[in-house]
Design a protein around this motif. Structure first.
Motif, PDB file in Angstrom:
ATOM      1  N   THR A 156       0.854  -1.185   0.000  1.00  0.00           N
ATOM      2  CA  THR A 156       0.000   0.000   0.000  1.00  0.00           C
ATOM      3  C   THR A 156       0.891   1.236   0.000  1.00  0.00           C
ATOM      4  OG1 THR A 156      -0.134  -0.030   2.428  1.00  0.00           O
ATOM      5  CG2 THR A 156      -1.911  -1.113   1.204  1.00  0.00           C
ATOM      6  N   VAL A 157       0.477   2.235  -0.745  1.00  0.00           N
ATOM      7  CA  VAL A 157       1.195   3.507  -0.787  1.00  0.00           C
ATOM      8  C   VAL A 157       0.211   4.617  -0.428  1.00  0.00           C
ATOM      9  CG1 VAL A 157       2.878   2.739  -2.495  1.00  0.00           C
ATOM     10  CG2 VAL A 157       0.729   3.791  -3.261  1.00  0.00           C
ATOM     11  N   ARG A 158       0.762   5.763  -0.113  1.00  0.00           N
ATOM     12  CA  ARG A 158      -0.069   6.877   0.363  1.00  0.00           C
ATOM     13  C   ARG A 158       0.326   8.160  -0.342  1.00  0.00           C
ATOM     14  NH1 ARG A 158      -0.914   8.343   6.815  1.00  0.00           N
ATOM     15  NH2 ARG A 158      -2.767   9.649   6.534  1.00  0.00           N
ATOM     16  N   ASP A 159      -0.618   9.071  -0.467  1.00  0.00           N
ATOM     17  CA  ASP A 159      -0.316  10.388  -1.005  1.00  0.00           C
ATOM     18  C   ASP A 159       0.910  10.947  -0.271  1.00  0.00           C
ATOM     19  OD1 ASP A 159      -0.436  13.414  -0.766  1.00  0.00           O
ATOM     20  OD2 ASP A 159      -2.014  13.104  -2.263  1.00  0.00           O
ATOM     21  N   PRO A 160       1.950  11.343  -1.012  1.00  0.00           N
ATOM     22  CA  PRO A 160       3.188  11.777  -0.349  1.00  0.00           C
ATOM     23  C   PRO A 160       3.012  12.944   0.623  1.00  0.00           C
ATOM     24  CG  PRO A 160       3.601  11.311  -2.659  1.00  0.00           C
ATOM     25  CD  PRO A 160       2.112  11.251  -2.478  1.00  0.00           C
ATOM     26  N   VAL A 161       2.102  13.846   0.322  1.00  0.00           N
ATOM     27  CA  VAL A 161       1.868  14.964   1.251  1.00  0.00           C
ATOM     28  C   VAL A 161       1.205  14.457   2.526  1.00  0.00           C
ATOM     29  CG1 VAL A 161       0.635  17.135   1.616  1.00  0.00           C
ATOM     30  CG2 VAL A 161       1.776  16.706  -0.565  1.00  0.00           C
ATOM     31  N   GLU A 162       0.158  13.659   2.373  1.00  0.00           N
ATOM     32  CA  GLU A 162      -0.522  13.095   3.539  1.00  0.00           C
ATOM     33  C   GLU A 162       0.439  12.242   4.359  1.00  0.00           C
ATOM     34  OE1 GLU A 162      -3.533  13.773   4.377  1.00  0.00           O
ATOM     35  OE2 GLU A 162      -4.336  14.745   2.601  1.00  0.00           O
ATOM     36  N   ARG A 163       1.278  11.485   3.682  1.00  0.00           N
ATOM     37  CA  ARG A 163       2.249  10.628   4.372  1.00  0.00           C
ATOM     38  C   ARG A 163       3.242  11.463   5.169  1.00  0.00           C
ATOM     39  NH1 ARG A 163       7.452   8.514   2.053  1.00  0.00           N
ATOM     40  NH2 ARG A 163       8.136   6.773   3.392  1.00  0.00           N
ATOM     41  N   THR A 164       3.719  12.556   4.586  1.00  0.00           N
ATOM     42  CA  THR A 164       4.681  13.409   5.275  1.00  0.00           C
ATOM     43  C   THR A 164       4.063  14.037   6.525  1.00  0.00           C
ATOM     44  OG1 THR A 164       5.797  13.913   3.191  1.00  0.00           O
ATOM     45  CG2 THR A 164       6.210  15.402   5.035  1.00  0.00           C
ATOM     46  N   VAL A 165       2.836  14.513   6.401  1.00  0.00           N
ATOM     47  CA  VAL A 165       2.155  15.108   7.549  1.00  0.00           C
ATOM     48  C   VAL A 165       1.929  14.057   8.633  1.00  0.00           C
ATOM     49  CG1 VAL A 165       0.020  16.193   8.342  1.00  0.00           C
ATOM     50  CG2 VAL A 165       1.062  16.921   6.197  1.00  0.00           C
ATOM     51  N   SER A 166       1.521  12.856   8.223  1.00  0.00           N
ATOM     52  CA  SER A 166       1.301  11.775   9.179  1.00  0.00           C
ATOM     53  C   SER A 166       2.603  11.410   9.899  1.00  0.00           C
ATOM     54  CB  SER A 166       0.738  10.551   8.453  1.00  0.00           C
ATOM     55  OG  SER A 166       0.554   9.470   9.347  1.00  0.00           O
ATOM     56  N   THR A 167       3.712  11.378   9.142  1.00  0.00           N
ATOM     57  CA  THR A 167       5.010  11.077   9.739  1.00  0.00           C
ATOM     58  C   THR A 167       5.388  12.138  10.762  1.00  0.00           C
ATOM     59  OG1 THR A 167       5.766   9.951   7.733  1.00  0.00           O
ATOM     60  CG2 THR A 167       7.462  10.731   9.240  1.00  0.00           C
ATOM     61  N   TYR A 168       5.184  13.397  10.407  1.00  0.00           N
ATOM     62  CA  TYR A 168       5.478  14.493  11.337  1.00  0.00           C
ATOM     63  C   TYR A 168       4.653  14.357  12.609  1.00  0.00           C
ATOM     64  CZ  TYR A 168       5.200  19.132  13.414  1.00  0.00           C
ATOM     65  OH  TYR A 168       5.198  20.179  14.302  1.00  0.00           O
ATOM     66  N   GLN A 169       3.371  14.074  12.467  1.00  0.00           N
ATOM     67  CA  GLN A 169       2.506  13.932  13.634  1.00  0.00           C
ATOM     68  C   GLN A 169       2.941  12.766  14.525  1.00  0.00           C
ATOM     69  OE1 GLN A 169      -1.280  13.649  11.593  1.00  0.00           O
ATOM     70  NE2 GLN A 169      -1.762  15.775  12.047  1.00  0.00           N
ATOM     71  N   TYR A 170       3.307  11.662  13.888  1.00  0.00           N
ATOM     72  CA  TYR A 170       3.761  10.492  14.647  1.00  0.00           C
ATOM     73  C   TYR A 170       5.032  10.815  15.429  1.00  0.00           C
ATOM     74  CZ  TYR A 170       6.118   6.045  15.509  1.00  0.00           C
ATOM     75  OH  TYR A 170       6.791   5.012  16.109  1.00  0.00           O
ATOM     76  N   LEU A 171       5.995  11.422  14.764  1.00  0.00           N
ATOM     77  CA  LEU A 171       7.261  11.737  15.417  1.00  0.00           C
ATOM     78  C   LEU A 171       7.086  12.769  16.522  1.00  0.00           C
ATOM     79  CD1 LEU A 171       9.558  11.917  12.263  1.00  0.00           C
ATOM     80  CD2 LEU A 171       9.494  10.091  13.962  1.00  0.00           C
ATOM     81  N   LYS A 172       6.214  13.741  16.286  1.00  0.00           N
ATOM     82  CA  LYS A 172       5.971  14.768  17.298  1.00  0.00           C
ATOM     83  C   LYS A 172       5.288  14.164  18.519  1.00  0.00           C
ATOM     84  CE  LYS A 172       6.557  19.042  18.433  1.00  0.00           C
ATOM     85  NZ  LYS A 172       7.934  19.510  18.671  1.00  0.00           N
ATOM     86  N   HIS A 173       4.369  13.243  18.286  1.00  0.00           N
ATOM     87  CA  HIS A 173       3.667  12.586  19.390  1.00  0.00           C
ATOM     88  C   HIS A 173       4.632  11.747  20.227  1.00  0.00           C
ATOM     89  CE1 HIS A 173       0.443  10.801  21.667  1.00  0.00           C
ATOM     90  NE2 HIS A 173       0.766   9.582  21.258  1.00  0.00           N
ATOM     91  N   HIS A 174       5.663  11.218  19.581  1.00  0.00           N
ATOM     92  CA  HIS A 174       6.635  10.363  20.267  1.00  0.00           C
ATOM     93  C   HIS A 174       8.003  11.054  20.373  1.00  0.00           C
ATOM     94  CE1 HIS A 174       3.923   6.888  20.213  1.00  0.00           C
ATOM     95  NE2 HIS A 174       3.641   7.208  18.963  1.00  0.00           N
ATOM     96  N   GLN A 175       7.984  12.369  20.584  1.00  0.00           N
ATOM     97  CA  GLN A 175       9.245  13.117  20.567  1.00  0.00           C
ATOM     98  C   GLN A 175      10.162  12.775  21.740  1.00  0.00           C
ATOM     99  OE1 GLN A 175       8.455  17.311  20.665  1.00  0.00           O
ATOM    100  NE2 GLN A 175       7.301  17.237  22.581  1.00  0.00           N
ATOM    101  N   ASP A 176       9.639  12.148  22.777  1.00  0.00           N
ATOM    102  CA  ASP A 176      10.527  11.682  23.847  1.00  0.00           C
ATOM    103  C   ASP A 176      11.480  10.607  23.326  1.00  0.00           C
ATOM    104  OD1 ASP A 176       9.356  13.397  25.591  1.00  0.00           O
ATOM    105  OD2 ASP A 176       8.079  11.906  26.569  1.00  0.00           O
ATOM    106  N   HIS A 177      10.988   9.838  22.348  1.00  0.00           N
ATOM    107  CA  HIS A 177      11.816   8.791  21.736  1.00  0.00           C
ATOM    108  C   HIS A 177      12.626   9.345  20.567  1.00  0.00           C
ATOM    109  CE1 HIS A 177      13.054   4.770  20.533  1.00  0.00           C
ATOM    110  NE2 HIS A 177      12.632   5.027  19.308  1.00  0.00           N
TER     111      HIS A 177
END
Length: 211
Positions: free
Chosen positions: A49-70
């Motif tokens: 499965t692949v994802r719209d690159p813009v949506e994927r980038t935003v999702s990645t940012y949100q994931y990393l920000k949510h887990h910024q302690d790690h």
């Protein structure tokens, strides 16, 4: 990744796959083939499965920000724009998650042939998975009972996305846009409508509802 990621058990067990099988949490298709052999790979029906690159980038940012302690570099990054301008994003990223998606599906030296049988976009997967499973031999009655949902989803943040942000993403993932049929003009038009033609034209950014 469906088996090795996304759960506490998966996060633990994937650490053993590198030394034993030469595989990691986000292994490329070519790496799996090298590990198990082409003949064994060809025994399976493979898909991705692949994802719209813009949506994927935003999702990645949100994931990393949510887990910024790690992911400690995120502690010094306060916005998507800052993330896209960081030297961190220009690299492969943790578990190579910043790389273009086609890197998982094609040989690095050749774009002539996709290594998996079928590629779905995330947007179409729920509508097509039942027919796909039936075509691979899964009985229709069983395929119809499979629910496609989300697991381990990070909280959605309010994202300010400018036209310059869009261009940075389009430039890095240009091949993905072309290969997987995503139109960057959709995002360019949305950013222009919200902010004007430039992020520096004095118009305050308005949060875009990206999830």
């Amino acid at each position: 990744d469906l088996q090795l990621g996304g759960s506490p058990f998966g996060e633990l067990v994937h650490r053993a796959y590198g030394p034993k099988y030469g595989l990691a949490k986000h292994s490329f298709a070519v790496e799996v083939i090298q590990s198990i052999g082409r003949a064994e790979w060809n025994r399976y029906v493979t898909f991705a499965t692949v994802r719209d690159p813009v949506e994927r980038t935003v999702s990645t940012y949100q994931y990393l920000k949510h887990h910024q302690d790690h992911y400690q570099p995120m502690q010094n990054i306060s916005s998507l724009s800052a993330f896209l301008r960081s030297s961190w994003w220009e690299a492969a990223g943790p578990d190579r998650m910043f790389l273009p998606q086609h890197r998982w599906l094609y040989k690095a030296t050749s774009m002539e042939r996709c290594l998996v049988d079928t590629v779905f976009t995330v947007e179409e997967f729920a509508d097509k998975v039942e027919d796909f499973l039936e075509a691979t031999g899964v009985p229709r009655v069983k395929a119809a009972n499979i629910e496609v949902g989300t697991f381990n989803k990070s909280p959605t943040l309010s994202i300010d996305m400018t036209a310059e942000d869009i261009e940075r993403i389009v430039h890095r993932y240009e091949v993905d846009f072309d290969l997987f049929g995503y139109d960057p003009e959709v995002h360019r038009s949305a950013a222009t409508a919200e902010h004007g033609s430039s992020s520096e034209d004095g118009v305050p950014p308005t949060p875009l509802p990206v999830t």
